[in-house]
Design an enzyme around this catalytic site. Sequence first.
Site, PDB file in Angstrom:
ATOM      1  CB  SER A  73      -0.047  -4.250  -4.180  1.00  0.00           C
ATOM      2  OG  SER A  73      -0.397  -2.968  -3.735  1.00  0.00           O
ATOM      3  CG  ASN A 152      -8.382   2.288   0.451  1.00  0.00           C
ATOM      4  OD1 ASN A 152      -9.244   1.485   0.068  1.00  0.00           O
ATOM      5  ND2 ASN A 152      -7.726   3.068  -0.381  1.00  0.00           N
ATOM      6  CD  GLN A 180      -6.452   1.410   5.196  1.00  0.00           C
ATOM      7  OE1 GLN A 180      -6.478   1.866   6.332  1.00  0.00           O
ATOM      8  NE2 GLN A 180      -5.557   1.790   4.314  1.00  0.00           N
ATOM      9  N   GLY A 201       2.352  -4.570   6.087  1.00  0.00           N
ATOM     10  CA  GLY A 201       3.124  -4.084   7.230  1.00  0.00           C
ATOM     11  C   GLY A 201       3.057  -2.579   7.443  1.00  0.00           C
ATOM     12  CG  HIS A 202       3.123   0.514   4.151  1.00  0.00           C
ATOM     13  ND1 HIS A 202       2.602   1.739   3.835  1.00  0.00           N
ATOM     14  CD2 HIS A 202       2.672  -0.329   3.207  1.00  0.00           C
ATOM     15  CE1 HIS A 202       1.879   1.630   2.717  1.00  0.00           C
ATOM     16  NE2 HIS A 202       1.903   0.379   2.327  1.00  0.00           N
ATOM     17  CB  CYS A 324      -3.493   5.216  -5.351  1.00  0.00           C
ATOM     18  SG  CYS A 324      -3.242   4.214  -3.899  1.00  0.00           S
TER      19      CYS A 324
END
Length: 391
Positions: A73, A152, A180, A201-202, A324
């Site tokens: 983000s 996503n 993605q 990263g995640h 989200c």
Amino acid sequence: MPPLIYADNAATTNVRPEVLEEMLPYFGPEYGNPSSLYSIGRKASLAIADARERIARTLGAKPNEIYFTSCGSESDNWAIKGAAHANASKGKHIITTVYEHHAVLHTMDSLKKEGFEITYLKVDSEGLISPEEFEAAIRPDTILAAVMYANNEIGTILPIKEFAAIAKAHKVLFFTDAVQAVGNIPVNVSELGVDMLSLSGHKIHAPKGIGALYVRTGVRLGTLIDGGGQERGRRGGTENVAYIRGLAKALELAVAELDDMPRVAALRDRLAREIVKIPYSRINGSMTHRLPGNLNVSFEFIEGESLILLLDMAGICASTGSACSTASLEPSHVLLSIGLPAEKAHGSLRLTLSHGNTEQDVDTILEKLPPIVQRLRDMSPLYEEIAHKKS
Ligand SMILES: *Cc1c(COP(=O)(O)O)cnc(C)c1O
């Protein structure tokens, strides 16, 4: 408790043991501040330089084109606001798409309040946008285009290389949110010809709280955080050495293991083939231009949220649309964008697979899902009515 089946890899991924191992020394003896002049500080600084170089090599960039951030983000915000502000004297028009991640869409909202004008490209029923449609949106005052590489929620992959070439021909900066795409399909910034690209990263088996932004040499971009001169003066704040190391390792592993993706796609295809046999179901998004691990299905007459809770009780982690939109209970803007009516968008399920998923996972999902869908439908008055009419 049955063993957990994790089929929500677009929401986040587990940290791989190799990644954790790469990070651990920086929570222990290697705690120096990279800006310090003594040896443990210099070691930390070299550790970051090494990570930056490895990430650059993996993406086809130069090391000084890679900036570390705290998340995808942040990278999205910086690329868009930074480029908009640095180039506002040339024009105030920006192009994006209707189905971007909220990190992009809400950034556009705040630029709109500052007087920028935004064009939102529509997508077709498959989630696609043609290069011609992209080119038609460019105006003389267009300064920036922000188009995601892969969606996503429905996994659609857009022709970013073509878009970037068109943008370049019109002297429009081109940014892509590749959060993605990275780790799921090959991503090389030189081949793509993009000016900026974000990653997180995640989503690739590194921890939450680390991201990166590629900024091509020569691109004007405002400073994000004023501070102590880190990240070549553009993003202040003492570097997150451990996480930066983890990101480099995760990215290298993800790219080295791209050859596992046909296996992941085959698992996804088996899920798709079997799940569409459930009556009143449909697959959302293109099956050809699609991320290997992504499946998005709508079931009529049920609520996605109830489905997720019952799947959870069966040990299966999945989501409706994106994580989200789950919290907000609004129908997914992505599913609405491909023309799904709100009631069908509500009954949607996203399954996203990665390296950890197996044939057994698919067997279990296919065993548990259809009776859960049926159970929920049996509680639906509308379904009752329609099933009655048919018989
Ligand atoms: C997850 C995601 C982001 C946000 O990344 P964070 O690191 O969670 O902030 C942005 N864009 C896309 C397409 C994503 O999937």
